[in-house]
Design a protein around this motif. Structure first.
Motif, PDB file in Angstrom:
ATOM      1  N   VAL A 106       0.874  -1.253  -0.013  1.00  0.00           N
ATOM      2  CA  VAL A 106      -0.069   0.053  -0.070  1.00  0.00           C
ATOM      3  C   VAL A 106       0.996   1.299   0.002  1.00  0.00           C
ATOM      4  O   VAL A 106       0.779   2.326  -0.659  1.00  0.00           O
ATOM      5  N   VAL A 107       2.046   1.328   0.836  1.00  0.00           N
ATOM      6  CA  VAL A 107       2.774   2.370   0.928  1.00  0.00           C
ATOM      7  C   VAL A 107       3.620   2.522  -0.492  1.00  0.00           C
ATOM      8  O   VAL A 107       3.666   3.546  -0.927  1.00  0.00           O
ATOM      9  N   ARG A 132       4.325   5.743  -5.437  1.00  0.00           N
ATOM     10  CA  ARG A 132       4.063   5.841  -6.927  1.00  0.00           C
ATOM     11  C   ARG A 132       3.233   6.694  -7.383  1.00  0.00           C
ATOM     12  O   ARG A 132       3.401   7.629  -8.409  1.00  0.00           O
ATOM     13  N   ASP A 133       1.964   6.545  -6.777  1.00  0.00           N
ATOM     14  CA  ASP A 133       0.927   7.522  -7.226  1.00  0.00           C
ATOM     15  C   ASP A 133       1.215   8.990  -6.944  1.00  0.00           C
ATOM     16  O   ASP A 133       0.872   9.910  -7.267  1.00  0.00           O
ATOM     17  N   ALA A 134       2.129   9.241  -5.926  1.00  0.00           N
ATOM     18  CA  ALA A 134       2.621  10.803  -5.506  1.00  0.00           C
ATOM     19  C   ALA A 134       3.655  10.923  -6.576  1.00  0.00           C
ATOM     20  O   ALA A 134       4.249  12.298  -6.267  1.00  0.00           O
ATOM     21  N   GLY A 135       4.094  10.223  -7.522  1.00  0.00           N
ATOM     22  CA  GLY A 135       5.167  10.641  -8.456  1.00  0.00           C
ATOM     23  C   GLY A 135       6.690   9.974  -8.244  1.00  0.00           C
ATOM     24  O   GLY A 135       7.223  10.548  -8.958  1.00  0.00           O
ATOM     25  N   MET A 136       6.800   9.285  -7.434  1.00  0.00           N
ATOM     26  CA  MET A 136       7.895   8.627  -7.003  1.00  0.00           C
ATOM     27  C   MET A 136       8.300   7.332  -7.834  1.00  0.00           C
ATOM     28  O   MET A 136       7.302   6.723  -8.035  1.00  0.00           O
ATOM     29  N   PRO A 154      -1.306   8.714   8.020  1.00  0.00           N
ATOM     30  CA  PRO A 154      -1.828   8.970   6.654  1.00  0.00           C
ATOM     31  C   PRO A 154      -0.787   8.789   5.873  1.00  0.00           C
ATOM     32  O   PRO A 154       0.244   8.995   5.908  1.00  0.00           O
ATOM     33  N   LEU A 155      -1.178   8.052   4.492  1.00  0.00           N
ATOM     34  CA  LEU A 155      -0.186   7.745   3.313  1.00  0.00           C
ATOM     35  C   LEU A 155       0.428   9.166   2.589  1.00  0.00           C
ATOM     36  O   LEU A 155       1.705   8.934   2.542  1.00  0.00           O
TER      37      LEU A 155
END
Length: 137
Positions: free
Chosen positions: A24-25, A30-34, A119-120
């Motif tokens: 999940v992390v 990845r969704d945050a652009g990393m 929170p993520l």
């Protein structure tokens, strides 16, 4: 860091058989652009440090649920230093008692600890805050 995506290694050291949180992390980062590399289960500290070196990561995130965080985190941090990766940001996540989290940070065994209630976006915000990247396209 300008123009380059932050590269993160998410690793599961030790005998933990549960990796849902790590996955999940990894997805959230990845969704945050990393760019995220996930090691899979049952990695040794040596395997994690070697992967971090080969993948040229900026961040190593250890997911530890076994209670072995006071042994595994210092070992991985030491191996990163041995490989000349002193500048790699190291994060630890999992079931970490507050006093252990304070000790890990105080002794330089990691830069930050995140626990299941965090929170993520707190994790991605922390990473971006450390690298202060310029906005990408």
């Amino acid at each position: 860091m300008s123009g380059k995506k932050i590269r993160v290694l998410v690793a599961k050291p030790g005998l933990d058989g549960h990796d849902r949180g790590a996955r999940v992390v990894a997805r959230a980062l990845r969704d945050a652009g990393m760019e995220v590399v996930y090691t899979g289960l049952h990695q040794t500290p040596e395997q994690i440090a070697e992967t971090a070196l080969q993948e040229d990561v900026d961040v190593v995130g250890l997911s530890i649920l076994s209670g072995a965080h006071m042994t595994l985190a210092p070992r991985v941090k030491g191996l990163l230093k041995k490989n000349g990766m002193e500048d790699v940001l190291m994060l630890v996540g999992g079931i970490i008692p507050e006093e252990d989290a304070d000790e890990l940070i105080k002794t330089g065994c990691c830069d930050q600890v995140f626990t299941p209630g965090d929170p993520l976006d707190k994790i991605s915000d922390y990473i971006y805050g450390k690298f202060n990247p310029v906005s990408e396209e």
